[in-house]
Design a protein around this motif. Sequence first.
Motif, PDB file in Angstrom:
ATOM      1  N   ALA A  23     -47.849 -22.072 -20.657  1.00 38.08           N
ATOM      2  CA  ALA A  23     -49.062 -22.777 -20.253  1.00 38.08           C
ATOM      3  C   ALA A  23     -48.785 -24.272 -20.269  1.00 38.08           C
ATOM      4  CB  ALA A  23     -50.202 -22.441 -21.204  1.00 38.08           C
ATOM      5  N   VAL A  24     -48.983 -24.912 -19.121  1.00 42.34           N
ATOM      6  CA  VAL A  24     -48.688 -26.328 -18.957  1.00 42.34           C
ATOM      7  C   VAL A  24     -49.996 -27.117 -18.906  1.00 42.34           C
ATOM      8  CG1 VAL A  24     -47.555 -28.059 -17.520  1.00 42.34           C
ATOM      9  CG2 VAL A  24     -46.620 -25.737 -17.649  1.00 42.34           C
ATOM     10  N   SER A  25     -50.077 -28.165 -19.688  1.00 43.91           N
ATOM     11  CA  SER A  25     -51.273 -29.007 -19.666  1.00 43.91           C
ATOM     12  C   SER A  25     -50.870 -30.474 -19.729  1.00 43.91           C
ATOM     13  CB  SER A  25     -52.188 -28.654 -20.850  1.00 43.91           C
ATOM     14  OG  SER A  25     -51.528 -28.873 -22.070  1.00 43.91           O
ATOM     15  N   GLY A  26     -51.754 -31.323 -19.314  1.00 44.30           N
ATOM     16  CA  GLY A  26     -51.519 -32.763 -19.378  1.00 44.30           C
ATOM     17  C   GLY A  26     -51.089 -33.371 -18.058  1.00 44.30           C
ATOM     18  N   ARG A  27     -50.367 -32.634 -17.246  1.00 42.08           N
ATOM     19  CA  ARG A  27     -49.942 -33.095 -15.931  1.00 42.08           C
ATOM     20  C   ARG A  27     -49.287 -31.938 -15.191  1.00 42.08           C
ATOM     21  NH1 ARG A  27     -45.063 -36.932 -15.090  1.00 42.08           N
ATOM     22  NH2 ARG A  27     -45.247 -35.862 -13.086  1.00 42.08           N
ATOM     23  N   SER A  28     -49.032 -32.132 -13.920  1.00 42.11           N
ATOM     24  CA  SER A  28     -48.278 -31.175 -13.133  1.00 42.11           C
ATOM     25  C   SER A  28     -46.856 -31.699 -12.933  1.00 42.11           C
ATOM     26  CB  SER A  28     -48.937 -30.964 -11.767  1.00 42.11           C
ATOM     27  OG  SER A  28     -50.184 -30.340 -11.906  1.00 42.11           O
ATOM     28  N   ASN A  70     -51.960 -23.309 -13.881  1.00 44.92           N
ATOM     29  CA  ASN A  70     -50.837 -24.140 -14.331  1.00 44.92           C
ATOM     30  C   ASN A  70     -50.004 -23.414 -15.381  1.00 44.92           C
ATOM     31  OD1 ASN A  70     -49.520 -26.467 -13.676  1.00 44.92           O
ATOM     32  ND2 ASN A  70     -50.593 -27.760 -15.147  1.00 44.92           N
ATOM     33  N   THR A  71     -49.636 -22.193 -15.032  1.00 42.24           N
ATOM     34  CA  THR A  71     -48.852 -21.338 -15.926  1.00 42.24           C
ATOM     35  C   THR A  71     -47.592 -20.869 -15.210  1.00 42.24           C
ATOM     36  OG1 THR A  71     -50.876 -20.583 -17.012  1.00 42.24           O
ATOM     37  CG2 THR A  71     -48.890 -19.263 -17.354  1.00 42.24           C
ATOM     38  N   VAL A  72     -46.501 -20.876 -15.926  1.00 41.54           N
ATOM     39  CA  VAL A  72     -45.223 -20.400 -15.405  1.00 41.54           C
ATOM     40  C   VAL A  72     -44.865 -19.111 -16.138  1.00 41.54           C
ATOM     41  CG1 VAL A  72     -42.811 -20.987 -14.967  1.00 41.54           C
ATOM     42  CG2 VAL A  72     -44.540 -22.785 -15.039  1.00 41.54           C
ATOM     43  N   TYR A  73     -44.374 -18.140 -15.402  1.00 39.47           N
ATOM     44  CA  TYR A  73     -44.055 -16.842 -15.986  1.00 39.47           C
ATOM     45  C   TYR A  73     -42.572 -16.520 -15.825  1.00 39.47           C
ATOM     46  CZ  TYR A  73     -49.115 -16.221 -15.603  1.00 39.47           C
ATOM     47  OH  TYR A  73     -50.483 -16.375 -15.700  1.00 39.47           O
ATOM     48  N   LEU A  74     -42.090 -15.689 -16.723  1.00 40.75           N
ATOM     49  CA  LEU A  74     -40.761 -15.102 -16.578  1.00 40.75           C
ATOM     50  C   LEU A  74     -40.907 -13.612 -16.853  1.00 40.75           C
ATOM     51  CD1 LEU A  74     -37.746 -15.676 -16.022  1.00 40.75           C
ATOM     52  CD2 LEU A  74     -37.420 -15.697 -18.509  1.00 40.75           C
TER      53      LEU A  74
END
Length: 119
Positions: A23-28, A70-74
């Motif tokens: 989960a990414v937060s604060g910016r892209s 804004n989530t990256v998965y593997l």
Amino acid sequence: QVQLVESGGGSVQAGDSLRLSCAVSGRSFNAYAWFRQREFVASTSWGGASTDYADSVKGRFTISRDNASNTVYLQMNSLKPEDTGVYYCAARASSSPVLPTTAGGFGSWGQGTEVTVSS
């Protein structure tokens, strides 16, 4: 404040699957990647048009991202004992079209999530 928070790790048997999330937060960012310790696993551009994988995971792992959340998965399938390790999510702000495959190419990192695969 920029944050990358991984989750989804655990202990599984060889042949099982796991899906890691970041989960990414604060910016892209313009590119994201997964590393096992400092070893490159997979990367993707922001839009997903470009992806890259380590030879050891090609055909088994899939990196993807959900821009809305804004989530990256593997997605990791057919796991092997040698996949064991701490997996880190990494992000790069540069808009260069070339996806790095080294840890030094990414400036933001999560805290890691541990994956253990037993034989």
